[in-house]
Design a protein around this motif. Structure first.
Motif, PDB file in Angstrom:
ATOM      1  N   PHE A 152       0.810  -1.228   0.000  1.00  0.00           N
ATOM      2  CA  PHE A 152       0.000   0.000   0.000  1.00  0.00           C
ATOM      3  C   PHE A 152       0.841   1.274   0.000  1.00  0.00           C
ATOM      4  O   PHE A 152       0.339   2.346  -0.343  1.00  0.00           O
ATOM      5  N   LYS A 176      -1.368  -7.417  -9.251  1.00  0.00           N
ATOM      6  CA  LYS A 176      -2.322  -7.447  -8.135  1.00  0.00           C
ATOM      7  C   LYS A 176      -1.925  -6.310  -7.194  1.00  0.00           C
ATOM      8  O   LYS A 176      -1.042  -6.457  -6.352  1.00  0.00           O
ATOM      9  N   SER A 178      -2.227  -3.333  -4.155  1.00  0.00           N
ATOM     10  CA  SER A 178      -2.725  -3.390  -2.778  1.00  0.00           C
ATOM     11  C   SER A 178      -4.217  -3.099  -2.779  1.00  0.00           C
ATOM     12  O   SER A 178      -4.679  -2.157  -3.417  1.00  0.00           O
ATOM     13  N   GLY A 207      -7.529  -8.113  -4.916  1.00  0.00           N
ATOM     14  CA  GLY A 207      -7.871  -9.074  -3.879  1.00  0.00           C
ATOM     15  C   GLY A 207      -6.832  -9.111  -2.789  1.00  0.00           C
ATOM     16  O   GLY A 207      -5.924  -8.269  -2.740  1.00  0.00           O
ATOM     17  N   GLY A 228       6.391  -6.111  -0.137  1.00  0.00           N
ATOM     18  CA  GLY A 228       5.478  -6.005   0.997  1.00  0.00           C
ATOM     19  C   GLY A 228       6.172  -6.446   2.270  1.00  0.00           C
ATOM     20  O   GLY A 228       7.401  -6.385   2.369  1.00  0.00           O
ATOM     21  N   HIS A 235       6.094 -16.096   2.817  1.00  0.00           N
ATOM     22  CA  HIS A 235       5.069 -17.062   2.395  1.00  0.00           C
ATOM     23  C   HIS A 235       5.007 -17.119   0.854  1.00  0.00           C
ATOM     24  O   HIS A 235       5.005 -18.209   0.264  1.00  0.00           O
ATOM     25  N   ALA A 253      11.817  -3.881   6.845  1.00  0.00           N
ATOM     26  CA  ALA A 253      13.099  -3.220   7.091  1.00  0.00           C
ATOM     27  C   ALA A 253      13.176  -2.648   8.494  1.00  0.00           C
ATOM     28  O   ALA A 253      12.166  -2.510   9.186  1.00  0.00           O
ATOM     29  N   PHE A 452      17.520  -1.893  -7.259  1.00  0.00           N
ATOM     30  CA  PHE A 452      17.231  -1.818  -5.825  1.00  0.00           C
ATOM     31  C   PHE A 452      17.925  -3.017  -5.179  1.00  0.00           C
ATOM     32  O   PHE A 452      17.743  -4.151  -5.618  1.00  0.00           O
TER      33      PHE A 452
HETATM   34  P1  NAD Z   1       1.629  -6.597   3.092  1.00  0.00           P
HETATM   35  O1  NAD Z   1       2.637  -7.669   3.120  1.00  0.00           O
HETATM   36  O2  NAD Z   1       0.560  -6.598   4.122  1.00  0.00           O
HETATM   37  O3  NAD Z   1       0.858  -6.609   1.672  1.00  0.00           O
HETATM   38  C1  NAD Z   1       1.580  -6.739   0.473  1.00  0.00           C
HETATM   39  C2  NAD Z   1       0.714  -7.488  -0.537  1.00  0.00           C
HETATM   40  O4  NAD Z   1       0.455  -8.800  -0.034  1.00  0.00           O
HETATM   41  C3  NAD Z   1      -0.632  -6.811  -0.777  1.00  0.00           C
HETATM   42  O5  NAD Z   1      -0.907  -6.815  -2.157  1.00  0.00           O
HETATM   43  C4  NAD Z   1      -1.612  -7.672   0.006  1.00  0.00           C
HETATM   44  O6  NAD Z   1      -2.864  -7.765  -0.609  1.00  0.00           O
HETATM   45  C5  NAD Z   1      -0.958  -9.037   0.039  1.00  0.00           C
HETATM   46  N1  NAD Z   1      -1.249  -9.776   1.280  1.00  0.00           N
HETATM   47  C6  NAD Z   1      -1.514  -9.256   2.507  1.00  0.00           C
HETATM   48  N2  NAD Z   1      -1.701 -10.240   3.421  1.00  0.00           N
HETATM   49  C7  NAD Z   1      -1.555 -11.396   2.753  1.00  0.00           C
HETATM   50  C8  NAD Z   1      -1.611 -12.769   3.154  1.00  0.00           C
HETATM   51  N3  NAD Z   1      -1.878 -13.131   4.403  1.00  0.00           N
HETATM   52  N4  NAD Z   1      -1.385 -13.712   2.215  1.00  0.00           N
HETATM   53  C9  NAD Z   1      -1.117 -13.375   0.928  1.00  0.00           C
HETATM   54  N5  NAD Z   1      -1.058 -12.090   0.512  1.00  0.00           N
HETATM   55  C10 NAD Z   1      -1.272 -11.111   1.400  1.00  0.00           C
HETATM   56  O7  NAD Z   1       2.428  -5.210   3.073  1.00  0.00           O
HETATM   57  P2  NAD Z   1       1.845  -3.742   3.186  1.00  0.00           P
HETATM   58  O8  NAD Z   1       1.373  -3.520   4.584  1.00  0.00           O
HETATM   59  O9  NAD Z   1       0.930  -3.464   2.061  1.00  0.00           O
HETATM   60  O10 NAD Z   1       3.176  -2.896   2.933  1.00  0.00           O
HETATM   61  C11 NAD Z   1       4.078  -2.538   3.943  1.00  0.00           C
HETATM   62  C12 NAD Z   1       5.255  -3.484   4.003  1.00  0.00           C
HETATM   63  O11 NAD Z   1       5.906  -3.518   2.742  1.00  0.00           O
HETATM   64  C13 NAD Z   1       6.332  -3.032   4.998  1.00  0.00           C
HETATM   65  O12 NAD Z   1       6.820  -4.163   5.663  1.00  0.00           O
HETATM   66  C14 NAD Z   1       7.409  -2.425   4.122  1.00  0.00           C
HETATM   67  O13 NAD Z   1       8.700  -2.435   4.662  1.00  0.00           O
HETATM   68  C15 NAD Z   1       7.317  -3.318   2.929  1.00  0.00           C
HETATM   69  N6  NAD Z   1       7.880  -2.677   1.762  1.00  0.00           N
HETATM   70  C16 NAD Z   1       9.099  -3.106   1.347  1.00  0.00           C
HETATM   71  C17 NAD Z   1       9.704  -2.494   0.263  1.00  0.00           C
HETATM   72  C18 NAD Z   1      11.060  -2.938  -0.213  1.00  0.00           C
HETATM   73  O14 NAD Z   1      11.431  -2.578  -1.316  1.00  0.00           O
HETATM   74  N7  NAD Z   1      11.801  -3.694   0.573  1.00  0.00           N
HETATM   75  C19 NAD Z   1       9.065  -1.432  -0.403  1.00  0.00           C
HETATM   76  C20 NAD Z   1       7.805  -1.035   0.063  1.00  0.00           C
HETATM   77  C21 NAD Z   1       7.223  -1.671   1.150  1.00  0.00           C
END
Ligand code: NAD
Length: 501
Positions: A152, A176, A178, A207, A228, A235, A253, A452
């Motif tokens: 997100f 897919k 956020s 989704g 994410g 997973h 991070a 990156f």
């Molecule tokens: P998130 O892991 O909750 O969600 C990421 C994606 O996974 C979304 O599209 C979501 O729909 C999906 N998802 C969520 N829960 C799931 C589940 N149980 N099973 C399968 N898919 C699922 O992450 P977020 O809250 O949207 O984003 C913040 C996180 O992303 C932070 O930890 C941040 O550090 C990380 N991030 C990392 C980078 C990088 O380049 N390292 C860049 C941006 C964000």
């Protein structure tokens, strides 16, 4: 309840309404206003998106490189023309300030510009005469259907890390976004279609967990990019790898900034504040731990004073420095971690709970800048990624002690040092075990000439997003070893040894 628009899927070039019965609201985090409804796509819809991508790949993979490049030249122009419009959507659904939303789009735009130079990026190698009369060269061929799952916090930049480079390499794509803020991503997708990406080459499904699992399992998807959290990324990596996919996951991070006492004080304090509290701390490269070395520990009161001056409020209003966090749940989590930090003995130098707000914003998910000192490993505020406007301060007596602290942390996304000593900076760059290193640069995210390069627990997979690495990720390297005969080079007899000579 006032009706709001439904976010659509993109399948085979058509923006279509999902047939699902499961929807969730997209909400403005500053006001709780409902903006749209996003569908949790069905398994059949995921299947249809992949099938459309599979079909489109058959012709797209043969499209000349110049044709592919020109689509991205047009696309970058369209993004520039619409940057303010997309930024307004992004701020409304995500919360960051308008200027920061433009920055989010701009960092993605740079990748689109990079995709337009695919002609130079996707070139192979050739070695002449590797054996007598034999040449070897490489082909960088597209893989097929690739997919991307995005978080997100950068709804423009991170989708743009993925589909432009994958498609420029000759693949088709299923995105897919956020489910928390898909609207700005969709506007960028509309512009991509307007730029000339053919039907089926780019598809979008929406989704949560079920859709992500369907993507991980789908046998016709060849490569998967995920950005994410560490929990979900791990997973996704395991599940998709088991299903035979090439996978890259950029994850959570805990980024440390070392401050040496010889650092330029004014620059350093301002840089720390911007990097800790910008985007309400919801950046994977946010500085969340400042390691103050020796006398730099005396700078805490000044740091607090500057952080106190930041204006917390609606990102759409001029003059706001810190917008809301994404959801009520995120706000509760950040506040509970602040309470835990206090209970575990850290010193709360600045408490951002209940920040001063305009009357109309009482319902928003606001947490103001928060600073803890005396933070140590073992405390929840140190061990967990807070992903909110909370800066933890740790002390160290020397550069070596500060480096040891960072290297003992499992995460390896980004780090930085503030100093005027070239020798100290060089020692830091050599000894630190983190993928993206800044020297007097608070958020050292490389431009797309590079890739990156997060590392350790912040990343799974070998190759990073954008830059040269992602061309290798989104293509298969084939080597071709060839020999041509004419009458003067025909050899006589059978050779049963391994040598080509
Ligand atoms: P998130 O892991 O909750 O969600 C990421 C994606 O996974 C979304 O599209 C979501 O729909 C999906 N998802 C969520 N829960 C799931 C589940 N149980 N099973 C399968 N898919 C699922 O992450 P977020 O809250 O949207 O984003 C913040 C996180 O992303 C932070 O930890 C941040 O550090 C990380 N991030 C990392 C980078 C990088 O380049 N390292 C860049 C941006 C964000």
């Amino acid at each position: 309840m006032k009706p709001v628009p439904n976010v659509r899927l993109l399948i085979a070039g058509e923006f279509v309404e999902s047939r699902t019965t499961e929807w969730r609201d997209v909400v403005n985090p500053a006001t709780q206003q409902r903006l749209a409804r996003v569908p949790m796509a069905t398994r059949d819809e995921v299947g249809a998106a992949v099938a459309a991508a599979q079909k489109a790949f058959k012709t797209w993979r043969h499209t000349p490189i110049g044709v592919r490049a020109r689509i991205f030249l047009k696309y970058q122009q369209l993004i520039r023309e619409h940057i303010k419009e997309v930024a307004a959507i992004l701020t409304a659904e995500q919360g960051k300030t308008l200027a920061d939303a433009e920055g989010d789009i701009f960092r993605g735009l740079e990748v689109v510009e990079h995709a337009a130079s695919i002609g130079n990026l996707q070139m192979g190698e050739l070695a002449n005469n590797v054996a007598s009369g034999v040449d070897t060269y490489t082909l960088q061929q597209p893989l097929g259907v690739c997919a991307g799952i995005t978080p997100f916090n950068f709804p423009a930049m991170i989708p743009l890390w993925m589909f432009p480079m994958a498609i420029a390499c000759g693949n088709s794509f299923v995105l897919k976004p956020s489910e928390q803020d898909p609207m700005s991503t969709m506007r960028l997708v509309e512009l991509a279609i307007e730029a000339g990406i053919p039907p089926g080459v780019l598809n979008v499904v929406h989704g949560g967990e079920e859709v992500v699992n369907a993507i991980c399992d789908h046998r016709d998807i060849k490569a998967l990019s995920f950005v994410g959290s560490t929990r979900v990324g791990t997973h996704v990596y395991n599940r998709a790898s088991l299903a035979g996919k090439r996978v890259q996951c950029m994850m959570g991070a805990k980024n440390h900034a070392i401050v040496l006492p010889d650092a330029h004080k004014e620059q350093t304090l301002n840089a720390l504040i911007g990097a800790a509290f910008g985007a309400a701390g919801q950046r994977c490269m946010a500085v969340s731990v400042a390691v103050l070395v020796g006398e730099a520990q005396q700078w805490i009161p000044e740091l607090v004073e500057r952080a106190q001056k930041l204006v917390v409020g609606d990102g759409a209003v001029a003059g706001t420095d810190v917008g809301p966090v994404i959801s009520c749940a995120a706000k509760e989590r950040v506040e509970s971690l602040i309470a835990r930090g206090l209970a575990e003995g850290a010193v709360l130098e600045l408490d951002g709970r209940l920040p001063p707000l305009d009357g109309g914003l009482r319902e928003g998910n606001f947490v103001g800048p928060t600073i803890f000192s005396g933070v140590k490993p073992g405390m929840a505020i140190y061990d967990q990624e807070i992903f909110g406007p909370v800066l933890c301060i740790a002390g160290a007596s020397s550069l070596d002690e500060a480096i040891a602290l960072i290297n003992a942390n499992p995460n390896g996304n980004g780090t930085t040092i503030f100093t005027q000593s070239g020798a100290a900076a060089r020692r830091f760059q050599e000894e630190i075990d983190v993928g993206q290193v800044g020297i007097n640069v608070p958020i050292p995210v490389p431009v797309p000439l590079f890739s990156f390069t997060g590392s350790r627990a912040s990343k799974l997979g070998d190759l990073g997003p954008y830059g040269k690495q992602v061309v290798l990720f989104y293509t298969q390297t084939k080597t071709v070893t060839e020999r041509w005969f004419d009458d003067s080079t025909v050899s006589t007899g059978v050779n049963t040894t391994i040598s080509l000579r």
